[in-house]
Design a protein around this motif. Sequence first.
Motif, PDB file in Angstrom:
ATOM      1  N   GLU A  95      -8.073  -6.648   1.545  1.00  0.00           N
ATOM      2  CA  GLU A  95      -8.372  -6.436   0.194  1.00  0.00           C
ATOM      3  C   GLU A  95      -7.263  -5.683  -0.649  1.00  0.00           C
ATOM      4  N   THR A  96      -6.991  -4.847  -0.008  1.00  0.00           N
ATOM      5  CA  THR A  96      -6.050  -3.722  -0.795  1.00  0.00           C
ATOM      6  C   THR A  96      -4.658  -3.999  -0.373  1.00  0.00           C
ATOM      7  N   LYS A  97      -4.451  -4.766   0.803  1.00  0.00           N
ATOM      8  CA  LYS A  97      -3.229  -5.152   1.482  1.00  0.00           C
ATOM      9  C   LYS A  97      -2.336  -4.064   1.817  1.00  0.00           C
ATOM     10  N   GLU A  98      -3.146  -3.171   2.304  1.00  0.00           N
ATOM     11  CA  GLU A  98      -2.797  -1.867   2.997  1.00  0.00           C
ATOM     12  C   GLU A  98      -3.168  -1.565   4.215  1.00  0.00           C
ATOM     13  N   TYR A  99      -2.430  -0.632   4.953  1.00  0.00           N
ATOM     14  CA  TYR A  99      -2.821  -0.221   6.322  1.00  0.00           C
ATOM     15  C   TYR A  99      -3.807   1.032   6.134  1.00  0.00           C
ATOM     16  N   PHE A 100      -4.999   1.115   6.528  1.00  0.00           N
ATOM     17  CA  PHE A 100      -5.761   2.213   6.348  1.00  0.00           C
ATOM     18  C   PHE A 100      -5.975   2.846   7.842  1.00  0.00           C
ATOM     19  N   PHE A 101      -5.423   4.290   7.657  1.00  0.00           N
ATOM     20  CA  PHE A 101      -5.803   5.111   9.069  1.00  0.00           C
ATOM     21  C   PHE A 101      -6.812   6.057   8.466  1.00  0.00           C
ATOM     22  N   ASP A 102      -7.891   6.308   9.173  1.00  0.00           N
ATOM     23  CA  ASP A 102      -8.978   7.361   8.995  1.00  0.00           C
ATOM     24  C   ASP A 102      -8.350   8.700   9.719  1.00  0.00           C
ATOM     25  N   ARG A 103      -6.934   8.971   9.433  1.00  0.00           N
ATOM     26  CA  ARG A 103      -6.689  10.450  10.220  1.00  0.00           C
ATOM     27  C   ARG A 103      -6.129  11.227   9.027  1.00  0.00           C
ATOM     28  N   ASP A 104      -5.678  12.403   9.867  1.00  0.00           N
ATOM     29  CA  ASP A 104      -5.165  13.559   9.092  1.00  0.00           C
ATOM     30  C   ASP A 104      -4.010  13.387   8.333  1.00  0.00           C
ATOM     31  N   PRO A 105      -3.870  13.304   6.670  1.00  0.00           N
ATOM     32  CA  PRO A 105      -2.570  13.134   6.071  1.00  0.00           C
ATOM     33  C   PRO A 105      -1.503  13.747   6.324  1.00  0.00           C
TER      34      PRO A 105
END
Lengths: 633, 231
Positions: free
Chosen positions: A78-88
Amino acid sequence: MAAGVAAWLPFARAAAIGWMPVANLPMPVAPAGKNKRQDEMIILNVSGRRFETWRNTLDRYPDTLLGSSEKEFFYNEETKEYFFDRDPDVFRSVLNFYRTGKLHYPRYECISSYDEELAFFGIISEIIGDCCYEEYKDRKRENAERLMDDQEDNKDAKPPNMTCRETMWRAFENPHTSTMALVFYYVTGFFIAVSVITNVVETVPCGTSPNQKEVPCGERYTVAFFCMDTACVMIFTVEYLMRLFAAPSRYRFMRSVMSIIDVVAILPYYIGLVMTDNEDVSGAFVTLRVFRVFRIFKFSRHSQGLRILGYTLKSCASELGFLLFSLTMAIIIFATVMFYAEKGSSSSKFTSIPASFWYTIVTMTTLGYGDMVPKTIAGKIFGSICSLSGVLVIALPVPVIVSNFSRIYHQNQRADKRRAQKMQKARLARIRISKQGTSNAFLHSKRNGLFSEAPEFTSSTEEDQRLNKSTSLLESQHHHLLHCLEKTTNHEFVDQQYYQQSYLEAGLQNYPSRSPSLSSRDGVSGTCCTRRSKKQHAPLQNASGPAHMQPLTQVHAHPRGLQELSTIHIQPLSTSRSSLNMRVDEPASLNCQSSQITTAIISIPTPPVTTSDGDAHLRAGPAHQNVVKVSAL
Amino acid sequence: MEVDGMEVFAIAVVVAMFVVVLKQFGVWEPLSLEGKICDGEFELSMVRHQPEGLDQLQAQTQFTRKELQSLYRGFKNECPSGLVDEETFKTIYSQFFPQGDATTYAHFLFNAFDMDRNGSIRFEDFVIGLSVLLRGSVTEKLRWAFNLYDINKDGLITKEEMMSIMTSIYDMMGRYTLPSVRDDSPYEHVERFFQKMDRNRDGVVTIDEFIETCQKDENIMASMQLFENVI
């Protein structure tokens, strides 16, 4: 390949045009860039913080998560991005690694969280740049030690089913385990204190005897002190025997320092029992009872400060040794100087150089007793220099010891510095191995038969699968470049191992049997035992192993050499040797895997070349000697 | 007053220490201070170069704007100062050929790109050279190759020049090759080359001979088109 260098690959490939007019063979086909897309930006959303970068940047390291197709698992449609649930925050370092090719370790970051992030993104920690690597390794070591300490503390939990002996030993080592142990512990401690105080009080003058002489208490109340001593020694003896019984390794226990001190502590009493009349000897042994005081050090196991002090002294051994050494040097120098300076004056106390040692030590440590004093001017000048330098020499190593103390106090390393050096070497070796991937990758892909011009020699099915394994576009382009170079020079890249093996093969050929009448066939094929050729060449009896025994007749090479080159598949060592080369006069059962061959280099003059081509210029050319390697078995 | 040997020594030591203290205060030998200033200087000004504008480069080369942008990004990443000197160039080029020694060939390549011979390649040189190689006509490419081989840029390729080039190419192969690179492999290659190219057998190859011969050779013509789609 390094990050930035990947950007120069197009340049290197373009510059390969410089080889084209020189090459004699047609070039391999260039790998097609798969759906050549413009460089596009991709968005990486790490826990809400958006990072944007070029797709090419991430492709530089195809063996990591972000550089491979693994990141597709994290793509959000949907957002056309790669999502990582990690420490930025840590992701910043990770992304910078792609951008600059260098991985940095931020000091404020926790070492274990950093390690986890690296593991998640598939980056090995050895790549950390030299600027941050020391810090990283130090922190890692600290962490490991802390974990070990925690584990040791947890060992206090009593495991079930311990024998009586083991229980006793644990009780001795750790008084907190049971009440009995605690009682025992305090009792022994009490008696240690009692015995020490007894020894001290023994020597105090205790009133006067009738003949106006001061008498020490020990002589006045001999019986009382004797009883006290007996009691203490009995307790200590029992304790020692019990420890000896409980020790898991009696031999080791008996060799340990504490047990030796125990023995030394109770021995004088028994010796005193044996020889009661000889007062001098027993007096000397009584002094040894002082060693019992060292038992107090056993309290140090539960006193953090004492333990740290002990570790400090142990770890500062080198600094203390340096201190001692420099002091000794200075003492000798100044003692000599003072002796000669004071030699002139009469009634000088500086009777010899060793006698001057005392003066030097007292002066350098700024004690200044005043029992030896220089009288000449020269002596006074040197004496003042001596005291000034003494302050310096002692003051210099002290901060080192202090910093060591604070370092250990913060739970730093106990390992040797030597181990750090070994790890440095191991680390460099690991980096070297991982970097060798570049050149090995090309050879590996060659092995897999990525040639496109010899379709009839397609490899077996498993190799087909390897063929289809996607190497990144970058890699395939790089391989194409290397391949072009091979074609230009009409030589092939091989692994070092194969190169040596081919020489081993060649060395076992019998040269004298080679007839000088060379056929017009080109001797391109070497006789490496790893070569396999399905095409049976007509016996190339003259094409001896190292092809440089004769000049390559390259004029014929175009149609034939191409075929020959394409038939050469370098097999991995594990394949069977049954389908090996076609040489008939080959000595059987070559052990091609042995690499411990000593080779000797001898020069053999070029045999006369009679090619049917009449390459006059060729004959004239190699007038110089060729070098041949012969294996000396 | 008689002065003993040791006392002389003692007085000498005192005088030496006096001198040391004076030096410390900078009173003694003020001349030495000026010498120290030169040592402390560090290199000023990293030479920096900004390329011409995109429009001019677009006019001079055959690349599109986007291609120029992407090229410049890669260039700037590796050489932040905007100039490539020979050492950096050699390092970069050597990384593509890990098995051999690419420095000699990189040297020739550097000279081919560095058109104004000032010892460094600017982005313009880089991009103009690439434009010829990737988007130029075959004749232009051949001209470029000729320029590469002609080391002293006198318009003729002699055997010595070709020999150097060939040796440097073979150096890139390294030691571990099959068949092994012999000492005379480059020589033979050069001989073959001259046999093919040198029509009038005068020992040198001119640009016309070169272009003419290459245009007749299918392999060469085919390989010239090989790298069209590199960018």
